[in-house]
Design an enzyme around this catalytic site. Sequence first.
Site, PDB file in Angstrom:
ATOM      1  N   TRP A 189      26.574  -2.134  41.517  1.00  0.00           N
ATOM      2  CA  TRP A 189      26.512  -3.558  41.155  1.00  0.00           C
ATOM      3  C   TRP A 189      26.833  -3.737  39.665  1.00  0.00           C
ATOM      4  O   TRP A 189      27.500  -4.704  39.280  1.00  0.00           O
ATOM      5  CB  TRP A 189      25.106  -4.103  41.440  1.00  0.00           C
ATOM      6  CG  TRP A 189      24.924  -5.540  41.029  1.00  0.00           C
ATOM      7  CD1 TRP A 189      25.169  -6.653  41.768  1.00  0.00           C
ATOM      8  CD2 TRP A 189      24.453  -6.017  39.749  1.00  0.00           C
ATOM      9  NE1 TRP A 189      24.885  -7.788  41.047  1.00  0.00           N
ATOM     10  CE2 TRP A 189      24.447  -7.429  39.815  1.00  0.00           C
ATOM     11  CE3 TRP A 189      24.038  -5.390  38.571  1.00  0.00           C
ATOM     12  CZ2 TRP A 189      24.038  -8.221  38.735  1.00  0.00           C
ATOM     13  CZ3 TRP A 189      23.640  -6.174  37.501  1.00  0.00           C
ATOM     14  CH2 TRP A 189      23.642  -7.569  37.597  1.00  0.00           C
ATOM     15  N   HIS A 190      26.373  -2.773  38.845  1.00  0.00           N
ATOM     16  CA  HIS A 190      26.597  -2.909  37.410  1.00  0.00           C
ATOM     17  C   HIS A 190      28.060  -2.703  37.027  1.00  0.00           C
ATOM     18  O   HIS A 190      28.514  -3.238  36.009  1.00  0.00           O
ATOM     19  CB  HIS A 190      25.722  -1.914  36.638  1.00  0.00           C
ATOM     20  CG  HIS A 190      24.299  -2.359  36.520  1.00  0.00           C
ATOM     21  ND1 HIS A 190      23.378  -2.151  37.520  1.00  0.00           N
ATOM     22  CD2 HIS A 190      23.631  -3.032  35.540  1.00  0.00           C
ATOM     23  CE1 HIS A 190      22.211  -2.662  37.159  1.00  0.00           C
ATOM     24  NE2 HIS A 190      22.336  -3.219  35.963  1.00  0.00           N
ATOM     25  N   GLY A 191      28.793  -1.927  37.807  1.00  0.00           N
ATOM     26  CA  GLY A 191      30.189  -1.742  37.450  1.00  0.00           C
ATOM     27  C   GLY A 191      30.890  -0.818  38.411  1.00  0.00           C
ATOM     28  O   GLY A 191      30.281   0.085  38.987  1.00  0.00           O
TER      29      GLY A 191
END
Length: 490
Positions: free
Chosen positions: A324-326
């Site tokens: 989700w963060h990257g």
Amino acid sequence: MLFNSLHFLVFFPIVVGLYYGLPPRWRGPLLLLASYYFYMSWRAAYALLLLATTLVDYYSGYRMSQLPTRQERRPYLYLSLVSNLGTLFVFKYFNFFRDATLQLAGALHLPHASWPALGLLLPVGVSFYTFQSVGYIIDVYQGRLEAERNFGRFALFVAFFPQLVAGPIERGGHMLPQYRQTHAFDYQKVVSGLRLMAWGLFKKVVVADRLALFVNPVFNNPQQHPEGPLLVLATLAFAFQIYGDFSGYTDMARGAARVLGFDFNLNFRQPYLSASVPEFWRRWHISLSSWFRDYVYIPLGGSRVAPARAYGNLMAVFLISGLWHGANWTFLVWGGLHGLYLVLSTWAKPLRERLAQLTGLAAHSRLRHGLGVLVTFTLVTYAWIFFRANSLADALYISRHLGSGWTALNGRRIGTLLLDFSQHYRPELAMALFAVFVMMLVEYLGRNRSLQDWMTAQPFRVRWVGYVGLTLLILYLGIFNSTSFIYFQF
């Protein structure tokens, strides 16, 4: 538009003035227009994407509210999920999975076609407003929340400018009732909101942006800085930089919302004072952690299943959280490390208790707590290497060299090492360390009572000494080049 920009310094007072000056029925439309203007100041075309996903989610929720059973609602749930997650996949993950698939096919000598990469710019805040909308749709599908019938109100729930681009990720059950209320001007709330915004600005421009001057040269070119002590110091600095950056943004978002009469949930609660990794995740980015708990971990079975499956659930949640963060292997490793920490923490709990009894540590609760805080901070900070590094190769290089150069170390060598590196950054480094000390002192003093409550209880003169002192610190030590927030990239 950034909270720490001149643009926002002009935009926000105008919005507040109009908001309280207009009749109540025009305040919602005003906030919606202001929110879209806020978003369009970054890239106007992507406001159409925000509007399109909002229309699909509003229609899906509205239709589900007219259907009595989950089976009948399910097609509209899928419509919304495909719309939201499909958008996220196309803009954020397509190129990552394309590259991974082609590399895997090449490594296995399998025949494959070369698909073109998408040259799309990631819409700012897409992960945040997508998760907020998905949470709303799932709540309506499961009957935990009544669908919002007013489109303007729902659109404001998705796009409200204080939390549109970097959270906190709010729930429909918490925010939608607030959009139905009339918020009269409340002097105490306005003062409290402005105070929170000022404290958030201090964390951002004084702590985070000054530490960035020290962190970026090392993490952007780690091979030029092979000395272990320097890599350790840069990693420690990043731990405080990202906390100052993200918690500073959250404080400004909560403060701006409070000035307008709205209440956002707390997103950080002194995370670096946690005595275990599970406790850290109850204190860090609380809105995202609780989102994954409620919409992923518990539906997977949570801890109510066999231990092996529960451990698998934990790993799955943190791998997804990393992704989700990257769309980068570094974030997957970061999420995997935290998943592993939590699995080991749960699995080894009886062993830790036994060890504490045998060593007598169980009888010294403060010492045991202090050791827990030290170990947790070390584990979390090590994982930040993978979060910050530009590539997996850089992160592995830093990890391998953390222990190098310590054997010949003495006080003089440390001084030489730091002076050689920081000859251009010496004043910034000293000011950053001072700012970190101030931030952590306030965090420590506020562990049982919030800064807001403490300030409110102080006499008039003490409060104003604090306001003037904070303002001077921001003006003299802050960096005002409108540096973007780290979490904007997510």
